[in-house]
Design a protein around this motif. Structure first.
Motif, short mmCIF file in Angstrom:
data_model
loop_
_atom_site.label_atom_id
_atom_site.label_comp_id
_atom_site.label_asym_id
_atom_site.label_seq_id
_atom_site.Cartn_x
_atom_site.Cartn_y
_atom_site.Cartn_z
N UNK A 106 40.83 43.04 39.59
CA UNK A 106 40.44 44.15 40.46
C UNK A 106 39.56 45.15 39.72
N UNK A 107 39.87 45.36 38.44
CA UNK A 107 39.06 46.27 37.63
C UNK A 107 37.67 45.69 37.39
N UNK A 108 37.62 44.38 37.20
CA UNK A 108 36.34 43.73 36.98
C UNK A 108 35.47 43.81 38.23
N UNK A 109 36.09 43.62 39.39
CA UNK A 109 35.33 43.68 40.65
C UNK A 109 34.76 45.07 40.88
N UNK A 110 35.54 46.12 40.61
CA UNK A 110 34.99 47.46 40.82
C UNK A 110 33.98 47.82 39.74
N UNK B 54 35.43 51.52 29.09
CA UNK B 54 36.24 50.58 29.89
C UNK B 54 35.83 49.14 29.57
N UNK B 55 36.81 48.38 29.24
CA UNK B 55 36.67 46.98 28.85
C UNK B 55 35.96 46.15 29.93
N UNK B 56 36.41 46.30 31.16
CA UNK B 56 35.86 45.49 32.25
C UNK B 56 34.40 45.81 32.54
N UNK B 57 34.00 47.07 32.29
CA UNK B 57 32.62 47.44 32.57
C UNK B 57 31.66 46.69 31.64
N UNK B 58 32.02 46.58 30.37
CA UNK B 58 31.13 45.86 29.46
C UNK B 58 31.07 44.38 29.81
N UNK C 175 35.18 35.69 42.32
CA UNK C 175 36.08 35.29 41.24
C UNK C 175 36.98 34.14 41.70
N UNK C 176 36.95 33.08 40.92
CA UNK C 176 37.86 31.97 41.18
C UNK C 176 38.98 32.06 40.16
N UNK C 177 40.20 32.17 40.66
CA UNK C 177 41.34 32.27 39.75
C UNK C 177 41.67 30.90 39.18
N UNK C 178 41.85 30.87 37.87
CA UNK C 178 42.19 29.62 37.20
C UNK C 178 43.68 29.64 36.89
N UNK C 179 44.40 28.57 37.19
CA UNK C 179 45.82 28.55 36.85
C UNK C 179 46.03 28.36 35.35
N UNK C 180 47.19 28.79 34.89
CA UNK C 180 47.53 28.57 33.48
C UNK C 180 48.11 27.16 33.34
N UNK C 181 47.57 26.43 32.38
CA UNK C 181 48.07 25.08 32.11
C UNK C 181 48.42 25.00 30.64
#
Ligand SMILES: [Zn+2]
Length: 120
Positions: A42-46, A1-5, A64-70
């Motif tokens: 959500x996957x990263x948090x779990x 799993x990508x997020x686990x690494x 986690x702070x969400x960054x907007x797309x600019x």
């Protein structure tokens, strides 16, 4: 799993930083996460919840702070926030842009440290 690494990597970096600064207890690790980073929040948090149990920071939380797309818009000659992740277009003139200024990041921004207990 990508997020686990990725979670393991965040814990590694945080643990190293805590050691370097002589911090015993990290309450939380703050990261910035852009929607274009390819990481599912959500996957990263779990994944983090799983990974921390076997790390040296078992009690730390991930914030986690969400960054907007600019994007940078050529016709407007300005940086513009994007309204939808599906469409990287300028909200003012609707010109599509491939020049992404922000939104790809995944970086650790801060370590939250527990207040040291003051013994009377
Ligand atoms: Zn524009």
């Amino acid at each position: 799993m990508h997020e686990l690494s990725i979670a393991l990597n965040i814990l590694d970096v945080a643990a190293e930083e805590a050691e370097r600064r002589n911090i015993g207890c990290v309450e939380a690790v703050h990261i910035k996460l852009g929607p274009l980073s390819g990481i599912v929040k959500s996957a990263l948090l779990s994944a983090f919840d799983l990974a921390r149990e076997h790390s040296s920071l078992p009690d730390s939380r991930l914030v986690v702070e969400d960054v907007p797309i600019v994007i940078y818009c050529e016709p407007c000659q300005a940086e513009q926030p994007v309204e939808s992740i599906q469409e990287l277009v300028c909200p003012v003139c609707r010109t599509p842009s491939n020049h992404v200024v922000a939104g790809r990041e995944m970086e650790i921004t801060a370590l939250e440290i527990a207040e040291p207990e003051i013994k009377a």
